[in-house]
Design a protein around this motif. Structure first.
Motif, PDB file in Angstrom:
ATOM      1  N   GLY A 182       0.826  -1.194   0.000  1.00 49.25           N
ATOM      2  CA  GLY A 182       0.000   0.000   0.000  1.00 49.25           C
ATOM      3  C   GLY A 182       0.865   1.250   0.000  1.00 49.25           C
ATOM      4  N   ASP A 183       0.547   2.184   0.875  1.00 50.79           N
ATOM      5  CA  ASP A 183       1.304   3.441   0.940  1.00 50.79           C
ATOM      6  C   ASP A 183       2.721   3.233   1.442  1.00 50.79           C
ATOM      7  OD1 ASP A 183      -0.939   4.751   0.049  1.00 50.79           O
ATOM      8  OD2 ASP A 183      -1.637   5.279   2.067  1.00 50.79           O
ATOM      9  N   SER A 184       2.953   2.117   2.138  1.00 53.69           N
ATOM     10  CA  SER A 184       4.290   1.803   2.628  1.00 53.69           C
ATOM     11  C   SER A 184       4.391   0.285   2.777  1.00 53.69           C
ATOM     12  CB  SER A 184       4.546   2.480   3.981  1.00 53.69           C
ATOM     13  OG  SER A 184       3.793   1.835   5.000  1.00 53.69           O
ATOM     14  N   ASP A 185       5.582  -0.178   3.153  1.00 53.59           N
ATOM     15  CA  ASP A 185       5.758  -1.611   3.362  1.00 53.59           C
ATOM     16  C   ASP A 185       4.903  -2.137   4.508  1.00 53.59           C
ATOM     17  OD1 ASP A 185       7.559  -1.706   1.325  1.00 53.59           O
ATOM     18  OD2 ASP A 185       9.333  -2.009   2.581  1.00 53.59           O
ATOM     19  N   LYS A 186       4.423  -1.221   5.354  1.00 56.40           N
ATOM     20  CA  LYS A 186       3.610  -1.604   6.492  1.00 56.40           C
ATOM     21  C   LYS A 186       2.114  -1.655   6.161  1.00 56.40           C
ATOM     22  CE  LYS A 186       6.496  -2.137  10.035  1.00 56.40           C
ATOM     23  NZ  LYS A 186       6.492  -3.320  10.943  1.00 56.40           N
ATOM     24  N   VAL A 187       1.770  -1.506   4.913  1.00 52.50           N
ATOM     25  CA  VAL A 187       0.368  -1.571   4.480  1.00 52.50           C
ATOM     26  C   VAL A 187       0.216  -2.708   3.473  1.00 52.50           C
ATOM     27  CG1 VAL A 187      -1.568  -0.363   3.411  1.00 52.50           C
ATOM     28  CG2 VAL A 187       0.046   0.903   4.866  1.00 52.50           C
ATOM     29  N   ALA A 188      -0.622  -3.676   3.794  1.00 51.92           N
ATOM     30  CA  ALA A 188      -0.873  -4.816   2.915  1.00 51.92           C
ATOM     31  C   ALA A 188      -2.285  -4.720   2.363  1.00 51.92           C
ATOM     32  CB  ALA A 188      -0.703  -6.130   3.685  1.00 51.92           C
ATOM     33  N   VAL A 189      -2.390  -4.660   1.053  1.00 53.80           N
ATOM     34  CA  VAL A 189      -3.687  -4.542   0.375  1.00 53.80           C
ATOM     35  C   VAL A 189      -4.035  -5.905  -0.239  1.00 53.80           C
ATOM     36  CG1 VAL A 189      -5.021  -3.347  -1.383  1.00 53.80           C
ATOM     37  CG2 VAL A 189      -3.234  -2.119  -0.126  1.00 53.80           C
ATOM     38  N   ILE A 190      -5.074  -6.531   0.308  1.00 50.47           N
ATOM     39  CA  ILE A 190      -5.474  -7.872  -0.116  1.00 50.47           C
ATOM     40  C   ILE A 190      -6.728  -7.769  -0.973  1.00 50.47           C
ATOM     41  CG2 ILE A 190      -6.131 -10.185   0.653  1.00 50.47           C
ATOM     42  CD1 ILE A 190      -4.774  -9.572   3.321  1.00 50.47           C
ATOM     43  N   THR A 191      -6.625  -8.151  -2.234  1.00 49.23           N
ATOM     44  CA  THR A 191      -7.757  -8.122  -3.151  1.00 49.23           C
ATOM     45  C   THR A 191      -8.230  -9.554  -3.404  1.00 49.23           C
ATOM     46  OG1 THR A 191      -6.888  -6.139  -4.242  1.00 49.23           O
ATOM     47  CG2 THR A 191      -8.565  -7.393  -5.431  1.00 49.23           C
ATOM     48  N   PHE A 192      -9.515  -9.776  -3.215  1.00 50.05           N
ATOM     49  CA  PHE A 192     -10.091 -11.104  -3.392  1.00 50.05           C
ATOM     50  C   PHE A 192     -10.704 -11.262  -4.781  1.00 50.05           C
ATOM     51  CE2 PHE A 192      -9.810 -10.605   1.150  1.00 50.05           C
ATOM     52  CZ  PHE A 192      -9.550 -11.880   1.636  1.00 50.05           C
ATOM     53  N   LYS A 193     -10.593 -12.465  -5.319  1.00 54.99           N
ATOM     54  CA  LYS A 193     -11.204 -12.761  -6.612  1.00 54.99           C
ATOM     55  C   LYS A 193     -12.720 -12.821  -6.480  1.00 54.99           C
ATOM     56  CE  LYS A 193      -8.528 -16.429  -6.975  1.00 54.99           C
ATOM     57  NZ  LYS A 193      -7.877 -17.674  -7.460  1.00 54.99           N
ATOM     58  N   GLU A 194     -13.176 -13.240  -5.309  1.00 53.46           N
ATOM     59  CA  GLU A 194     -14.596 -13.338  -5.009  1.00 53.46           C
ATOM     60  C   GLU A 194     -14.781 -13.046  -3.535  1.00 53.46           C
ATOM     61  OE1 GLU A 194     -15.692 -17.824  -4.534  1.00 53.46           O
ATOM     62  OE2 GLU A 194     -14.253 -17.688  -6.187  1.00 53.46           O
ATOM     63  N   PRO A 195     -15.984 -12.632  -3.130  1.00 49.37           N
ATOM     64  CA  PRO A 195     -16.196 -12.294  -1.723  1.00 49.37           C
ATOM     65  C   PRO A 195     -15.865 -13.468  -0.808  1.00 49.37           C
ATOM     66  CG  PRO A 195     -18.042 -11.538  -3.060  1.00 49.37           C
ATOM     67  CD  PRO A 195     -17.185 -12.389  -3.947  1.00 49.37           C
ATOM     68  N   TYR A 196     -15.307 -13.130   0.341  1.00 51.00           N
ATOM     69  CA  TYR A 196     -14.917 -14.159   1.301  1.00 51.00           C
ATOM     70  C   TYR A 196     -15.366 -13.741   2.694  1.00 51.00           C
ATOM     71  CZ  TYR A 196     -12.145 -17.517   3.881  1.00 51.00           C
ATOM     72  OH  TYR A 196     -11.754 -18.524   4.722  1.00 51.00           O
ATOM     73  N   LEU A 197     -16.368 -14.470   3.228  1.00 49.35           N
ATOM     74  CA  LEU A 197     -16.983 -14.102   4.498  1.00 49.35           C
ATOM     75  C   LEU A 197     -16.022 -14.159   5.679  1.00 49.35           C
ATOM     76  CD1 LEU A 197     -20.531 -15.774   4.525  1.00 49.35           C
ATOM     77  CD2 LEU A 197     -20.014 -13.354   4.833  1.00 49.35           C
ATOM     78  N   GLU A 198     -15.165 -15.168   5.704  1.00 48.67           N
ATOM     79  CA  GLU A 198     -14.363 -15.410   6.897  1.00 48.67           C
ATOM     80  C   GLU A 198     -12.935 -14.867   6.774  1.00 48.67           C
ATOM     81  OE1 GLU A 198     -16.635 -19.242   8.795  1.00 48.67           O
ATOM     82  OE2 GLU A 198     -14.886 -19.642   7.551  1.00 48.67           O
ATOM     83  N   TRP A 199     -12.793 -13.731   6.135  1.00 45.33           N
ATOM     84  CA  TRP A 199     -11.472 -13.129   5.936  1.00 45.33           C
ATOM     85  C   TRP A 199     -10.780 -12.816   7.268  1.00 45.33           C
ATOM     86  CZ3 TRP A 199     -10.483  -8.335   7.997  1.00 45.33           C
ATOM     87  CH2 TRP A 199     -11.588  -7.564   8.359  1.00 45.33           C
ATOM     88  N   GLN A 200     -11.581 -12.608   8.318  1.00 43.42           N
ATOM     89  CA  GLN A 200     -10.988 -12.255   9.609  1.00 43.42           C
ATOM     90  C   GLN A 200     -10.189 -13.407  10.215  1.00 43.42           C
ATOM     91  OE1 GLN A 200     -14.807 -10.985  11.240  1.00 43.42           O
ATOM     92  NE2 GLN A 200     -13.953  -8.949  11.565  1.00 43.42           N
ATOM     93  N   GLY A 201     -10.400 -14.612   9.696  1.00 43.74           N
ATOM     94  CA  GLY A 201      -9.647 -15.755  10.187  1.00 43.74           C
ATOM     95  C   GLY A 201      -8.280 -15.900   9.555  1.00 43.74           C
ATOM     96  N   LEU A 202      -7.941 -15.027   8.614  1.00 42.37           N
ATOM     97  CA  LEU A 202      -6.608 -15.051   8.018  1.00 42.37           C
ATOM     98  C   LEU A 202      -5.559 -14.600   9.039  1.00 42.37           C
ATOM     99  CD1 LEU A 202      -7.453 -13.371   4.603  1.00 42.37           C
ATOM    100  CD2 LEU A 202      -6.489 -15.657   4.839  1.00 42.37           C
ATOM    101  N   TYR A 203      -4.399 -15.225   8.984  1.00 42.44           N
ATOM    102  CA  TYR A 203      -3.236 -14.807   9.770  1.00 42.44           C
ATOM    103  C   TYR A 203      -3.488 -14.820  11.284  1.00 42.44           C
ATOM    104  CZ  TYR A 203      -1.889 -13.213   5.129  1.00 42.44           C
ATOM    105  OH  TYR A 203      -1.614 -13.157   3.787  1.00 42.44           O
TER     106      TYR A 203
END
Length: 571
Positions: A182-203
């Motif tokens: 993103g704006d810096s190395d400390k910003v990660a922009v994750i784009t999904f191919k399709e909606p994903y309900l349980e994204w909060q379970g990542l990492y």
């Protein structure tokens, strides 16, 4: 994506068989009556969702050592790897590896401020975009900053595109289109191919803790970087020693930690394969907390008698089951698997395991949701009911004719092996009950006892079994268990099932954007899983722990993730 459920072999201790429950005859027909079922449901409603002795951080004293036990000593410490997908490994990684989102006892996620200062979930250009702004102070223990590159490398290792990687699950990771700076190395922009309900379970422990990019850049690194070692951490604790000889992990407070200072000086995890020995160690003052597994009323009684100790118990998303190998010689035929299902009396095994455990004796009728989940539906249907005559009819129709005590077909006996880990007495009891029950149907069962530390890596993961009982340890994001455990080709689909209808139903769950609709679709998929006979659910696992009364913020956590910086003593 995500390791949704973590396998735990050493959760079973002595289970005295229900009187005369040999598996056949009158004992095989033992079923709970309506009043017993009502009582179990009432007990479920009265059991708390968490029991950890919550104490504000400021009131927890500084210092002290917390000594705990685990059943299995791991070789693979990479939590994303299928070999690292075990409950004991998870417990030891929690104090030392990053989790970007945290769940509370109600399964509600919030950003972990130690690693994330802001999270946005937006729709941009018709696509779901999640942006993590990482804490500027967050570094790995070797001094390397934690950046978007770590998230990016972990996605690529787990998304299933490179078959040389062996992730426990690709669910969610395979729905990501890109992870960019993103704006810096400390910003990660994750784009999904399709909606994903349980994204909060990542990492986090729902999938895998964040690991450094160096551990995910190549299949070789994924396999070897954390093999029998923990080279890099990023948590309130760090590794002081990892002793393969004594199978002991010693953690100490990390003075470079940028978050709240850990209250404890030290955390020690000791491998004790025999669960009864774990309770003995607690009673002798060698441990500060211990899990009391189902089927161990004597251990529960002994733990309750330990001075200055208390029993903490709560509902959890964990469950016991029998996995049925869909690819073994005699079980490739679904009608034979269904015969096995009909011939096993789940109520008898459940009563045996939970008798005198002060826990609801209630069989489980769902592969996705637990009994206390509002989305739970009993989808077991006729297959969930003990029916010896139906089992015999299916075997007759499949060409397995009764000849003496054992059925035969084309000159071969219908013989199945039930693999159990050593030093887990209720696994032994479960296998012997199953052996007796299937004998009544003309199926011979041979019980094979194997070393605890080889149980998963050499038998379950490799598919070297016909029947096997163990437990899945759940997380707050249950939909991901479907592709992880039941979809064709998943590394965690241990029975190697292959059913296009099940796969299609699972895919529909993954496409859902509404949680209510997703639950409806998950229950529809569950009905197909019952029909496939991939796994025979037994019961929702007790989460019962004996803990010293002075231990704060630790115990039976249910869905909640521990705050390891706040765990300590009140006196």
């Amino acid at each position: 994506m995500k390791v949704r459920y973590r396998a735990a072999a050493g959760l079973a201790v002595l289970a005295l068989a229900v009187a005369a429950c040999g598996g056949g005859g009158e004992s095989g027909n033992k079923q709970p009556n309506a009043e017993q079922t009502k009582q179990a449901q009432q007990q479920m409603a009265e059991t708390p969702s968490i029991a950890i002795n919550p104490v504000p951080y400021e009131q927890v004293k500084d210092g002290g050592t917390l000594t705990l036990s685990i059943g299995q000593w791991p070789t693979q410490w990479n939590g994303s790897h299928v070999d690292g997908n075990q409950a004991d490994t998870a417990d030891m990684l929690d104090p030392i590896m990053p989790q970007l989102m945290l769940s509370d006892e109600s399964a509600v996620f919030t950003p972990n401020p130690d690693y994330v200062t802001d999270v946005k979930n937006e729709t941009t250009g018709g696509k779901q975009v999640v942006t993590f702004t990482l804490n500027d102070k967050a570094n790995w223990s070797d001094g390397t900053p934690i950046t978007y590159k770590d998230l990016q490398a972990q996605w690529k290792a787990n998304n299933g595109e490179d078959k040389k990687f062996k992730p426990a699950s690709t669910d969610g990771w395979d729905k990501i289109e890109s992870i960019e700076k993103g704006d810096s190395d400390k910003v990660a922009v994750i784009t999904f191919k399709e909606p994903y309900l349980e994204w909060q379970g990542l990492y986090n422990r729902a999938s895998s803790w964040l690991f450094p990019a160096s551990a995910n850049e190549t299949p070789e690194a994924f396999e070897k970087e954390y093999l029998q070692k923990i080279p890099v951490t990023a948590g309130p604790f760090k590794v002081e020693s990892l002793d393969e000889g004594t199978k002991t992990l010693t953690l100490v407070r990390d003075d470079k930690w940028w978050g709240k200072k850990a209250k404890l000086d030290k955390v020690i995890f000791r491998a004790i394969p025999d669960p009864s020995a774990e309770v003995n160690a607690f009673a002798n003052g060698e441990l500060d907390g211990v899990q009391i597994p189902g089927g161990s009323p004597a251990d529960l009684k002994r733990a309750k008698e330990v001075p200055d100790a208390e029993i903490r118990k709560a509902l959890s998303p964990n469950w016991r089951h029998i996995t049925v190998n869909n690819q073994s010689e005699f079980l490739k035929d679904k009608s034979v698997r269904q015969a096995v299902q009909y011939a096993i009396n789940r109520d008898v095994i459940t009563q045996s395991d939970l008798k005198d455990m002060e826990w609801p004796i209630h069989t489980l009728g769902n592969h996705v949701f637990m009994n206390n989940d509002k989305r739970y539906v009993d989808n077991s249907g006729d297959l969930g009911k003990y029916n010896l005559e139906k089992a015999k009819q299916l075997l007759d129709a499949a060409g397995w004719k009764q000849e003496g005590e054992v059925r035969k077909k084309d000159g071969k006996e219908l013989t199945l092996d039930f693999v159990i880990p050593a030093s887990t007495p209720n696994s032994k009891t479960e296998s012997e009950l199953t052996q007796a029950m299937l004998k009544e149907a003309g199926i011979k069962v041979e019980v094979e006892t194997v070393p605890v530390d080889k149980f998963f890596t050499d038998f379950i993961i490799k598919g070297d079994f016909d029947l096997v009982a163990f437990s899945w340890i759940g997380v707050p994001t249950p939909f991901g268990s479907l592709p992880q455990i039941y979809k064709t080709g998943s590394e965690s689909n241990f029975p190697k099932s292959n059913d296009p209808a099940v796969d299609a139903a699972i895919d529909e769950v993954g496409k859902a954007t509404d949680p209510v609709k997703a639950a409806e679709l998950a229950n529809a998929a569950d009905k197909l899983i019952w029909d496939m006979v991939h796994t025979i659910p037994l019961y929702q696992l007790p989460d019962i722990r004996a803990v010293k009364k002075t231990v704060a913020n630790y115990g039976s956590r249910g869905y909640k993730y521990y705050d390891w910086a706040s765990i300590g003593y009140t006196a």
